[in-house]
Write a protein that holds these residues in place. Structure first.
Motif, PDB file in Angstrom:
ATOM      1  N   LYS A  72      -1.652   4.162   0.935  1.00 31.82           N
ATOM      2  CA  LYS A  72      -0.256   4.167   1.388  1.00 31.82           C
ATOM      3  C   LYS A  72       0.041   2.937   2.261  1.00 31.82           C
ATOM      4  O   LYS A  72       1.051   2.265   2.073  1.00 31.82           O
ATOM      5  CB  LYS A  72       0.004   5.462   2.161  1.00 31.82           C
ATOM      6  N   VAL A  73      -0.855   2.635   3.197  1.00 30.28           N
ATOM      7  CA  VAL A  73      -0.669   1.483   4.082  1.00 30.28           C
ATOM      8  C   VAL A  73      -0.746   0.184   3.291  1.00 30.28           C
ATOM      9  O   VAL A  73       0.063  -0.730   3.499  1.00 30.28           O
ATOM     10  CB  VAL A  73      -1.724   1.492   5.216  1.00 30.28           C
ATOM     11  N   TYR A  74      -1.686   0.085   2.371  1.00 33.35           N
ATOM     12  CA  TYR A  74      -1.810  -1.128   1.551  1.00 33.35           C
ATOM     13  C   TYR A  74      -0.556  -1.374   0.719  1.00 33.35           C
ATOM     14  O   TYR A  74      -0.062  -2.497   0.643  1.00 33.35           O
ATOM     15  CB  TYR A  74      -3.036  -1.041   0.643  1.00 33.35           C
ATOM     16  N   LYS A  75      -0.055  -0.315   0.096  1.00 31.34           N
ATOM     17  CA  LYS A  75       1.154  -0.470  -0.725  1.00 31.34           C
ATOM     18  C   LYS A  75       2.358  -0.878   0.136  1.00 31.34           C
ATOM     19  O   LYS A  75       3.171  -1.696  -0.288  1.00 31.34           O
ATOM     20  CB  LYS A  75       1.435   0.821  -1.481  1.00 31.34           C
ATOM     21  N   LYS A  76       2.458  -0.327   1.339  1.00 30.84           N
ATOM     22  CA  LYS A  76       3.559  -0.694   2.230  1.00 30.84           C
ATOM     23  C   LYS A  76       3.440  -2.165   2.640  1.00 30.84           C
ATOM     24  O   LYS A  76       4.417  -2.901   2.630  1.00 30.84           O
ATOM     25  CB  LYS A  76       3.554   0.205   3.466  1.00 30.84           C
ATOM     26  N   TYR A  77       2.221  -2.586   2.952  1.00 32.94           N
ATOM     27  CA  TYR A  77       1.979  -3.984   3.315  1.00 32.94           C
ATOM     28  C   TYR A  77       2.337  -4.906   2.153  1.00 32.94           C
ATOM     29  O   TYR A  77       3.003  -5.920   2.333  1.00 32.94           O
ATOM     30  CB  TYR A  77       0.513  -4.168   3.712  1.00 32.94           C
ATOM     31  N   LYS A  78       1.897  -4.552   0.956  1.00 31.71           N
ATOM     32  CA  LYS A  78       2.156  -5.360  -0.231  1.00 31.71           C
ATOM     33  C   LYS A  78       3.659  -5.460  -0.505  1.00 31.71           C
ATOM     34  O   LYS A  78       4.177  -6.533  -0.815  1.00 31.71           O
ATOM     35  CB  LYS A  78       1.424  -4.744  -1.425  1.00 31.71           C
ATOM     36  N   ASN A  79       4.371  -4.346  -0.380  1.00 33.35           N
ATOM     37  CA  ASN A  79       5.819  -4.344  -0.608  1.00 33.35           C
ATOM     38  C   ASN A  79       6.553  -5.166   0.443  1.00 33.35           C
ATOM     39  O   ASN A  79       7.501  -5.887   0.117  1.00 33.35           O
ATOM     40  CB  ASN A  79       6.358  -2.920  -0.645  1.00 33.35           C
ATOM     41  N   ASN A  80       6.122  -5.061   1.709  1.00 36.11           N
ATOM     42  CA  ASN A  80       6.754  -5.852   2.773  1.00 36.11           C
ATOM     43  C   ASN A  80       6.532  -7.342   2.540  1.00 36.11           C
ATOM     44  O   ASN A  80       7.424  -8.155   2.746  1.00 36.11           O
ATOM     45  CB  ASN A  80       6.218  -5.447   4.140  1.00 36.11           C
TER      46      ASN A  80
END
Length: 88
Positions: A72-80
């Motif tokens: 979840k954190v990785y996907k949020k970082y990638k999207n940001n």
């Protein structure tokens, strides 16, 4: 909160690894060995066998939640990161 496929897979994988680790640890052990192991685990966290059972049962849950959160954190970082690139 929306749970996507990758996050669910990561959580299930983490839990599966925890269950497999516990299962391999007691494979071929007799009741006395399992009781002693649970009591020793419980003693580490300040209790007896009952607390050992709780600690051993919580391991797959913690691993699953950790895997889920990491994805979840990785996907949020990638999207940001992608959004910032598109904004420039």
């Amino acid at each position: 909160m929306k749970v996507e496929k990758e996050e669910a897979i990561a959580g299930a994988t983490g839990a599966g690894i925890g269950v497999a680790g516990v299962g391999i640890g007691v494979m071929g052990a007799n009741a006395a060995a399992m009781t002693g192991g649970l009591a020793a685990t419980g003693a580490v966290v300040g209790g007896g066998m009952a607390l050992g059972i709780v600690a051993v049962a919580a391991t797959p849950l913690v691993l699953g939640a950790t895997g889920f959160a990491a994805v979840k954190v990785y996907k949020k970082y990638k999207n940001n990161k992608r959004d910032r690139k598109e904004g420039n």
